[in-house]
Write an enzyme that holds these catalytic residues in place. Structure first.
Site, short mmCIF file in Angstrom:
data_model
loop_
_atom_site.label_atom_id
_atom_site.label_comp_id
_atom_site.label_asym_id
_atom_site.label_seq_id
_atom_site.Cartn_x
_atom_site.Cartn_y
_atom_site.Cartn_z
N ASN A 84 0.87 -1.18 0.00
CA ASN A 84 0.00 0.00 0.00
C ASN A 84 0.90 1.23 0.00
OD1 ASN A 84 -2.05 1.89 0.35
ND2 ASN A 84 -2.10 1.62 2.57
N SER A 100 2.24 -2.50 10.33
CA SER A 100 3.69 -2.35 10.33
C SER A 100 4.44 -3.67 10.16
CB SER A 100 4.17 -1.63 11.61
OG SER A 100 3.67 -0.30 11.66
N GLU A 156 -5.76 -4.60 10.54
CA GLU A 156 -4.74 -3.58 10.81
C GLU A 156 -5.06 -2.87 12.11
OE1 GLU A 156 -4.67 -0.57 7.76
OE2 GLU A 156 -6.75 -0.05 8.19
N LYS A 216 0.28 4.36 -0.38
CA LYS A 216 -0.26 5.60 0.18
C LYS A 216 0.03 6.76 -0.79
CE LYS A 216 0.21 3.54 4.73
NZ LYS A 216 0.39 3.74 6.17
N GLY A 268 1.97 2.91 10.94
CA GLY A 268 2.92 4.02 10.81
C GLY A 268 3.53 4.46 12.12
N HIS A 290 -9.23 1.60 4.67
CA HIS A 290 -7.96 1.74 5.40
C HIS A 290 -8.14 2.71 6.56
CE1 HIS A 290 -3.77 2.82 6.24
NE2 HIS A 290 -3.46 1.66 5.70
N GLU A 326 -6.45 5.10 7.62
CA GLU A 326 -6.21 6.51 7.30
C GLU A 326 -7.41 7.13 6.57
OE1 GLU A 326 -1.42 5.73 7.07
OE2 GLU A 326 -2.58 5.88 5.21
#
Length: 251
Positions: free
Chosen positions: A9, A213, A167, A11, A173, A95, A97
């Site tokens: 991914n 991660s 996740e 991003k 992150g 996701h 984010e």
């Protein structure tokens, strides 16, 4: 035996020229590693370049988001039909984010998922708990609820084109990673929820990735767990050597 899926991914990283160079370098490094599926989920502007660069390789291309309407007055959005026509195979939906910064909810994640599946895309459906939920001991309840809401009205047949990426939001992150035991346990909760919704065989067949991660240093230990069927890779997917190490671990 479920096949591992290693999906990068990217991003908001990589220009089209950088995308071409990356895939050109990566392709010979992962050639012949066919015991897992390799996917690069890239920004919209990179998709056409990635599809062209990946031709004749074992690398598949995905998008990072999709809108739930077929067309209309949604400035800045991209439809499933648009993605499909330019060669996109996979799409990341929900996701953390997107949920945190762009107002995604389980309701919109569900709409996007159904729209993507209808268009013939494979969905990488992301879900997971935040730190406060983990500390409160309600991780199992949270991921079970998200699984049910995000897959509402998704048929058993369409489920065959869904990958779930667990996740833990507190590990995205941050450099923190769930222990292999935590990852295995929570992926197992998701699998048990699938069994209740769709039956034991569907639960056995579905691919559940870990997406918090995972990197070249911890991939082997995480992927050894029975309920972890690959990874949704963030930062490590931007480096060909690190990404290749993860693919090797999945093989």
């Amino acid at each position: 035996m479920r096949k591992n899926v290693i999906a990068g991914n990217w991003k908001m990283n990589m220009t089209p020229s950088e995308t071409k160079a990356f895939i050109t370098d990566l392709a010979p490094m992962v050639k012949g590693m066919d015991k897992c599926d390799i996917v690069l989920c890239v920004p919209f502007v990179d998709i056409a370049t990635a599809v062209e660069a990946a031709k004749g390789t074992n690398i598949h291309v995905g998008a990072e988001n999709v809108h739930f309407a077929e067309s209309g007055a949604y400035t800045g959005e991209i439809s499933a039909a648009m993605l499909k026509e330019i060669g996109t195979e996979y799409v990341v939906i929900g996701h953390s984010e997107r949920r945190q910064y762009f107002g995604e909810t389980d309701a919109t994640v569900n709409l996007r998922t159904k729209t993507a599946l209808k268009a013939g895309l494979k969905v990488i459906l992301c879900l997971g708990e935040v730190k406060e939920q983990r500390l409160a001991g309600i991780t199992d309840e949270v991921v079970s609820m998200q699984t049910k809401l995000d897959l509402a009205e998704v048929s058993a047949e369409d489920l065959k084109n869904v990958i779930i990426a667990y996740e833990p939001v507190w590990a995205i992150g941050t450099g923190l990673t769930a222990t292999p035991e935590q990852a295995d346990e929570t992926c197992g909760v998701i699998r048990a929820t699938i069994a209740k919704l769709y039956g034991a065989q569907a639960a056995e067949d579905i691919t559940i990735q870990y997406g918090g991660s995972m990197n070249d240093g911890n991939a082997k230990e995480l992927l050894a767990k029975v309920n972890v069927d690959g990874g949704l890779i963030g930062g490590a997917s931007l480096k060909t050597d690190k990404f290749t190490t993860i693919v090797k671990a999945a093989n």
